[in-house]
Design an enzyme around this catalytic site. Sequence first.
Site, mmCIF file in Angstrom:
data_model
loop_
_atom_site.group_PDB
_atom_site.id
_atom_site.type_symbol
_atom_site.label_atom_id
_atom_site.label_comp_id
_atom_site.label_asym_id
_atom_site.label_seq_id
_atom_site.Cartn_x
_atom_site.Cartn_y
_atom_site.Cartn_z
ATOM 1 N N ASP A 74 48.678 2.476 -64.800
ATOM 2 C CA ASP A 74 48.646 3.207 -63.541
ATOM 3 C C ASP A 74 49.880 3.060 -63.005
ATOM 4 O O ASP A 74 50.712 2.038 -62.889
ATOM 5 C CB ASP A 74 47.714 2.100 -62.772
ATOM 6 C CG ASP A 74 46.570 2.997 -62.334
ATOM 7 O OD1 ASP A 74 46.694 4.119 -61.677
ATOM 8 O OD2 ASP A 74 45.437 2.809 -62.632
ATOM 9 N N ASP A 81 48.781 7.524 -59.521
ATOM 10 C CA ASP A 81 47.989 7.401 -58.361
ATOM 11 C C ASP A 81 48.383 8.104 -57.045
ATOM 12 O O ASP A 81 49.732 8.017 -56.916
ATOM 13 C CB ASP A 81 47.822 5.717 -58.263
ATOM 14 C CG ASP A 81 47.113 5.484 -56.991
ATOM 15 O OD1 ASP A 81 45.794 5.640 -56.722
ATOM 16 O OD2 ASP A 81 47.773 5.376 -55.873
ATOM 17 N N GLU A 95 46.252 11.827 -60.550
ATOM 18 C CA GLU A 95 45.185 11.839 -59.457
ATOM 19 C C GLU A 95 45.672 12.697 -58.134
ATOM 20 O O GLU A 95 46.452 12.513 -57.449
ATOM 21 C CB GLU A 95 44.823 10.565 -58.933
ATOM 22 C CG GLU A 95 43.708 10.367 -57.987
ATOM 23 C CD GLU A 95 43.710 8.971 -57.317
ATOM 24 O OE1 GLU A 95 42.463 8.509 -56.755
ATOM 25 O OE2 GLU A 95 44.772 8.373 -56.869
ATOM 26 N N HIS A 121 37.054 3.910 -61.376
ATOM 27 C CA HIS A 121 37.149 2.473 -60.324
ATOM 28 C C HIS A 121 36.766 3.024 -58.774
ATOM 29 O O HIS A 121 36.666 2.072 -58.033
ATOM 30 C CB HIS A 121 38.393 1.868 -60.664
ATOM 31 C CG HIS A 121 39.563 2.713 -60.021
ATOM 32 N ND1 HIS A 121 40.022 3.943 -60.824
ATOM 33 C CD2 HIS A 121 40.229 2.652 -59.173
ATOM 34 C CE1 HIS A 121 41.040 4.289 -60.185
ATOM 35 N NE2 HIS A 121 41.223 3.689 -59.016
ATOM 36 N N ASP A 122 36.987 4.255 -58.482
ATOM 37 C CA ASP A 122 36.813 4.663 -57.107
ATOM 38 C C ASP A 122 35.485 4.973 -56.940
ATOM 39 O O ASP A 122 34.958 5.625 -55.779
ATOM 40 C CB ASP A 122 37.658 5.614 -56.766
ATOM 41 C CG ASP A 122 38.946 4.883 -56.264
ATOM 42 O OD1 ASP A 122 39.048 3.627 -56.138
ATOM 43 O OD2 ASP A 122 40.265 5.575 -56.649
#
Length: 553
Positions: free
Chosen positions: A103, A202, A259, A332-333
Amino acid sequence: MNNVETTKDWWKEEVIYQVYPKSFNDSNDDGIGDLQGIREKLPYLKDLGITTLWICPIFTSPMVDNGYDIADFEGIDPQFGTMADFDELLADANQLGIKILLDLVINHTSDEHQWFQEALKDKHSKYRDYYIFKEGKERPNNWRSIFGGSVWEKVPGEDCYYLHVFDKRQPDLNWENPELRQEIYAMINRWLDKGIAGFRIDSITFIKKDQDYASLPADGVDGLVSCKHKTRNRPGIEIFLNELKRETFEKYNCVTVGEAPGVPYDEFSQFIGEDGYFSMIFDFHYADIDVESGSDWFKRTNWTTKEFKELLINSQEALQAAGWGANFIENHDQPRALSKLVKEGFQTAEAAAGIGVMYFFLRGTPFIYQGQELGMVNAQREQISQFDDISSIDNYHRSIQEGFSPEEAMNFVNLRSRDNSRTPMPWNNQQFGGFSKVAPWLEMTEEYPRVHASENSVLDMYKQMIALRQHSAISPILKTGSIRFLTDLPDNVLGYARELENDTVYVLTNLSPEEEAVTLADEIGEIYLNTHAINEPAGKEFTLLPYQSVLFN
């Protein structure tokens, strides 16, 4: 890079598995997953068939936002292990033919990062300009942060505020500063030199802020307005993103997955086109169908299957027109897809396989989030004190502030909490699911899991799905074929054809709790996958069971 790649678009061939390291496997029985725990499970991942592993942040962090608040971009947080542990994981993965993605969090840092500490210590330090500080007795505007409250936090002992789009302990970096940008690029290149295959990037659409810092009309009872209107995908971001690519990614044969919330479809080509900033991006339009806004969970929608189908088709067609997609139903979100997309009473192993087949064979690179391949469901928690996720805690209190009862607020959080997908991975049906010998950092979905990896029909179906895409006679069609959505189908049935030269395979999915009658132009030939063995479609006219998927020619 692992398994040196010679083709430019090698990442189109991959199947990517996402690990949330805190919750994957605990090797030292402290209740927290770690790098050696991931290393222990590499044979499981190899057997599953995945080719690339994306690991959520493992860097030094106070863990206010579970590692997305980084205090040292090149340090490993002690709870996960050491850099030596990472090097061993990288080497072992390489031996097994598994690439590693990390990430990349470069919109903000932790407030414990040395740069920010220096900025606070001395207002004349160069590091003050590494972040966004504004002088004044009052907050500069009425922007609300993604995690609630003002984006502005007062500097102790000064008439001055700093900006944080996310939590107050995640100060935003000032991308207007060229010296800061060069520091970021050098860090990225050192990681790529180490041999990782690339990054998931991210919150990258937040790096450019409107420089007028103007207030907007309030959109909540708190008198604030979402900062997204002035901080997400703003004019001028293209200058930063092109420079980022030129100074880092372009120098390596790496993969980049952005993202990129807030990017309209007519701008996708800038992000993933021939000269786009990234290899691929995630599109959240269909993933966020259950809420009006990804950050306001109390604004629920009464979505229909037809609406979901239309959003998914629109997303796919926009991605295909521009470049390449990163296809997912969990991360994960997000809450667990089985709980979100499948009606209560139908959340079975077969339904988990059905929605898996539905998205997995779309054109693009498929992503699997840990536990998705087991058919995991959301956790049900009774009190807000049982949650770790700061977004869940914020949404609980904001819901009450907006006039909902504590019971309603709790329901919103249970439905949408990011903790739903962050619960520890259940490897067996023992206490704590074989994740650890001690109580884990976050309560299990079930302490003695009924759904686990030691015996699981959904897992078997995912192995078949991956094998078909990667190593079968129809692999070329599933990897590189075009996609065409079928139109003469019931509203509740999603259908598409994957086509390559003169070969075609079809996917049909019943996305509803009702049986659906389907009529095709031609008879079904060979069936490659059928998620509901008790019902084998044949001929031109047949019925699909609730949440059944079939892959056939």
